[in-house]
Write an enzyme that holds these catalytic residues in place. Sequence first.
Site, PDB file in Angstrom:
ATOM      1  N   SER A   1       0.817  -1.211   0.000  1.00 18.97           N
ATOM      2  CA  SER A   1       0.000   0.000   0.000  1.00 18.97           C
ATOM      3  C   SER A   1       0.855   1.266   0.000  1.00 18.97           C
ATOM      4  O   SER A   1       1.537   1.563  -0.969  1.00 18.97           O
ATOM      5  CB  SER A   1      -0.949  -0.041   1.203  1.00 18.97           C
ATOM      6  OG  SER A   1      -1.901   0.976   1.147  1.00 18.97           O
TER       7      SER A   1
ATOM      8  N   ASP B   1       9.949   5.540 -10.224  1.00 18.65           N
ATOM      9  CA  ASP B   1       9.448   6.116 -11.473  1.00 18.65           C
ATOM     10  C   ASP B   1      10.010   7.510 -11.745  1.00 18.65           C
ATOM     11  O   ASP B   1      10.220   7.890 -12.906  1.00 18.65           O
ATOM     12  CB  ASP B   1       7.919   6.187 -11.437  1.00 18.65           C
ATOM     13  CG  ASP B   1       7.282   4.847 -11.748  1.00 18.65           C
ATOM     14  OD1 ASP B   1       8.026   3.854 -11.881  1.00 18.65           O
ATOM     15  OD2 ASP B   1       6.037   4.781 -11.853  1.00 18.65           O
TER      16      ASP B   1
ATOM     17  N   LYS C   1      -0.676  -4.269  -3.096  1.00 20.90           N
ATOM     18  CA  LYS C   1      -1.957  -3.799  -2.575  1.00 20.90           C
ATOM     19  C   LYS C   1      -2.183  -2.380  -3.088  1.00 20.90           C
ATOM     20  O   LYS C   1      -1.667  -1.415  -2.539  1.00 20.90           O
ATOM     21  CB  LYS C   1      -1.949  -3.840  -1.047  1.00 20.90           C
ATOM     22  CG  LYS C   1      -3.326  -3.782  -0.396  1.00 20.90           C
ATOM     23  CD  LYS C   1      -3.819  -2.370  -0.228  1.00 20.90           C
ATOM     24  CE  LYS C   1      -5.119  -2.316   0.537  1.00 20.90           C
ATOM     25  NZ  LYS C   1      -5.691  -0.950   0.615  1.00 20.90           N
TER      26      LYS C   1
END
Length: 544
Positions: A308, A319, A333
């Site tokens: 999460s 990224d 998740k």
Amino acid sequence: MRYIYNIIRCRGAWLNRLLLVQLAFLCSMSLSAQLRIGGNSESAMRKLAIAEMATANLYVDSVDENKLVEDAIRGMLEKLDPHSSYATPKEVKALNEPLQGNFEGVGVQFNMLEDTLLVVQIISDGPSEKVGIVAGDRFVSVNDTIIAGVKMSKEDIMKRLRGPKGTKVKIGVKRQGVDETVYFIVVRDRIPLNTVDALYMIRPGIGYIRISSFGATTHQEFVDGIKKLQEQGISTGTPLRDLIIDLQENGGGYLQAAVDVLNEMLDDDDLIVYTEGRRTRRQEYRAKGNGIFRMGRVVALVNEYSASAAEIVSGALQDQDRGIVVGRRTFGKGLVQRPIDLPDGSMIRLTVAHYYTPSGRCIQKPYKKGELKDYAMDIDNRFKHGEFTNADSIHFADSLKYQTLKLHRTVYGGGGIMPDYFVPLDTTKYTKYHRELAAKGIIINANLKYASKNRKSLLRRYKTFEEFDSDYEVPRSLLDNIYAEGDKQKVKRPEDNEMIKKTDENISMQLKALIARDLWTMTEYFRIVNAHSDVINCALEQLK
């Protein structure tokens, strides 16, 4: 069926009132814009109401209507995704407390040793410290109720110790070297729940910070931690250059906490994460460019239990090419739950959107609706397929390839965050004998007894952790006591001398870390454990 229908029709006024109450309730949740009652929706609601009323009024035995409704809600949600859920008022309180950053109580950390509460650490400047309770004390009574030696559950003991701020509790304490029970009147207060477990300079110029979850106080703890590391770097003549953020076993928490932590490291307008769902428009979270650590290198440590919010942090760092990720593929998740409070204090956590990393990767791993067992077994299946021990066992389709936003490196979607540097799980590190001793609680109980008995003498001998770390050795007698207790509990010793030697080494390391934790803090525990960690060593290697 016709007979039942006639009875229900006779009670039409009652049924209409029920439907009106339900509709009013839906409106009170401010969801009227999203829920349009009519047509099939009205028919479905009426059907559900009729079924509940018929069961409550016509069933052969008496029924608990509240439980009927709860079971119906659970049944609906279980057929959806793995993370939509229902929680009772009691469960809601238990779920929220670790994330809210505090609770009201007496301010001790404890373990249960042979049906007795043993104080492991005292919260600094907390209620217990103020009245003179110290680590090593044993609580034997609370408000004249005996809690020691009566097999009282940990939860029941916690209920007695916790209570509203300002209220008093009388605690009976057994202390080493004192024959009679000592009594303290403790005034309960607000106790902080920290989410930063450890913080120290792991190498000159390289800071280490371990975040256990993302709660209401995480961002401030993170900022305070960075400032402390920066001050330590200045005082030692080696300024803080790089940072290792340990997110292993971090199960997530508040989205905003993760966003705020990332804001301290990313440039202005860098995309952090976005959410999108069938009825939920795309919502983006971006950095403001005013962070405290935007220049040094960053390494995020993850494993299969990082989930999460931990995946949001590691995914954004990867990224945006702000840092590298080291470890093993994360849990996966990536479903956004919206809490819907119910009138009795219970709550529905309903999935309304997906989390996406800045490059467009969906964090959520694949699942089939209603098949919760397969989803729950995913970690076990990964282990059986060799994913934890061999990076080559993980295969990605070309369609799951994505590009980082600045350096255009290839990263992969398909659920979870795949690290830049894979570190296999060493399944041979701990012997079977070691694992069985640990599973029976023999090692932790031996540590608690030893630390309680020798705390004062150890602190007299080792004035600082650095002295302890360099000079302390676990006594042979402590290991022999553990093995003797294992014999009593029928844990079979290995016949191979190499296995015994390996067990000695690893249990000694574990005990030394636990003793350091009991004498100081969790930071000292991780300073010892991290010195033997393959994941830490890989991270340090990348920062050379």
